[in-house]
Design an enzyme around this catalytic site. Structure first.
Site, short mmCIF file in Angstrom:
data_model
loop_
_atom_site.label_atom_id
_atom_site.label_comp_id
_atom_site.label_asym_id
_atom_site.label_seq_id
_atom_site.Cartn_x
_atom_site.Cartn_y
_atom_site.Cartn_z
N SER A 65 0.50 -1.44 0.05
CA SER A 65 0.22 -0.03 -0.30
C SER A 65 0.78 1.14 0.28
CB SER A 65 -1.04 -0.35 1.48
OG SER A 65 -1.74 -0.72 1.09
N LYS A 68 0.88 2.88 -3.04
CA LYS A 68 -0.79 4.31 -3.40
C LYS A 68 -0.66 5.99 -2.95
CE LYS A 68 -3.46 1.07 -1.49
NZ LYS A 68 -4.48 -0.47 -0.15
N TYR A 192 -1.75 -3.21 -11.33
CA TYR A 192 -2.10 -3.13 -9.28
C TYR A 192 -0.96 -3.68 -9.11
CZ TYR A 192 -3.68 -1.72 -4.42
OH TYR A 192 -4.55 -2.00 -3.06
N TYR A 244 -5.12 3.87 7.19
CA TYR A 244 -5.90 2.99 6.94
C TYR A 244 -7.45 3.20 8.64
CZ TYR A 244 -2.68 -0.39 5.14
OH TYR A 244 -1.80 -0.70 4.38
N VAL A 262 1.44 -4.18 3.92
CA VAL A 262 0.81 -5.91 4.40
C VAL A 262 2.00 -6.24 4.26
CG1 VAL A 262 -1.71 -5.57 3.99
CG2 VAL A 262 -0.60 -5.86 2.13
#
Ligand SMILES: NC(=O)CC[C@H](N)C(=O)O
Length: 308
Positions: A65, A68, A192, A244, A262
């Site tokens: 992540s 991102k 992705y 998050y 993660v």
């Protein structure tokens, strides 16, 4: 400069490492299961020739992540804010990173670019005639920020996620139905999962964090790698959504813009200060590195890094 004491950093790593026993490595992407739960490493980059390191810093890991933030930077540079934010919102969510629940709310666009749905929408906007070209844009951005041309992606981890990404597939099909995603879903997932599998060390991450922290400028080349206003957008999302549904507590305890993945990676960007890269694959229930967060909290308290 915070003038880090190397021995102190090593002690902090040993102390924070104790938290790892309470965490688990991610297993929903099968290839991530191989990580050693006990690993903890940190790099703190403060500009040319000033990188303090401690722990197993030679370990490589995938961005997951953390990517991102980078795909958002590239999409914003490629398409501009109005296009990007017509497809993805700017609000934090109290739900887990892979939740589908808020997508059904009108106007059916994902809440922010740091959750999976939002990140998938953002990645779909990167400019390029082919998926290879789009991935190439992302990789050259990473090469430019780190100065490390050898960075690529881990094919086994990318493939392992691609084969098992049923939840991300459903997010994509839902968004395709509602016009948020316009490109082909399988192609997007292939891109992705490769983006998430970009492989770095803590030092690479710290250097990317440093660019974001310091107005988007590269200290060694002097190049404006990211326009200033975009660097600000990235830091703001890192503060409000970077951890998050643990972002609020993290802001209180640590108080620096940061993004986790993660794999157990964490990237922090202290405005006008250091860029920090951490790797600790034991995760807590929100999917954040348990020892990584403890380490960043200790560092923030010791060197008064909170921006609040
Ligand atoms: N939290 C994460 O790091 C999630 C990234 C991962 N590749 C996924 O989409 O599930």
């Amino acid at each position: 400069m915070i003038c880090l004491d190397r021995l102190m950093l090593e002690e902090m790593v040993l102390e924070a490492k104790k938290c790892s026993v309470a965490g688990e490595v991610a297993d929903y992407i099968p290839a991530l299961k191989k990580a050693n739960k006990d690993t903890l490493a940190i790099a703190v980059f403060e500009g040319e020739n000033t990188c303090s390191i401690a722990g197993e810093v030679e370990e490589k890991f995938t961005l997951q992540s953390i990517s991102k933030v980078l795909s958002l930077a590239v999409a914003l540079m490629d398409r501009g804010e109005s296009t990007v934010f017509s497809k993805v919102g700017m609000e934090p969510t109290g739900d887990p990173f892979n939740s589908i629940i808020k997508l059904e709310h009108s106007p059916s666009k994902p809440l922010n670019p740091m959750i999976n749905a939002g990140a998938l929408a953002v990645t779909s906007l990167i400019v390029g005639d082919t998926m290879e070209e789009k991935l190439g844009r992302l990789l050259s951005f990473v090469h430019e920020c780190t100065g490390n041309q050898n960075i690529g992606y881990d094919e086994e981890i990318a493939q392992s996620e691609y084969e098992t990404a049923f939840l991300n597939r459903s997010l994509c099909y839902f968004m395709k139905q509602h016009g948020v995603i316009e490109i082909e879903v399988e192609e997007l997932l292939s891109l992705y999962t490769k983006q998430c599998a970009i492989e770095v060390t803590c030092e690479d991450l710290a250097k990317i964090g440093y660019v974001i922290a310091n107005e988007g400028k590269h200290i060694e080349t002097g190049r404006q790698v990211i326009p200033l206003h975009i660097a600000r957008v990235l830091k703001t999302f890192m503060v409000t959504c970077g951890m998050y549904n643990a972002s609020g507590e993290f802001a209180i305890r640590v108080g620096v813009p940061a993004k986790s993945g993660v794999s157990g990676g964490m990237m922090a960007a202290v405005p006008y200060g250091p860029g920090i890269g951490i790797y600790g694959p034991a995760l807590d229930e929100t999917g954040n590195s348990i020892a990584g967060m403890a380490l960043l909290e200790a560092l923030s308290k010791r060197y008064d890094l909170s921006i609040f």
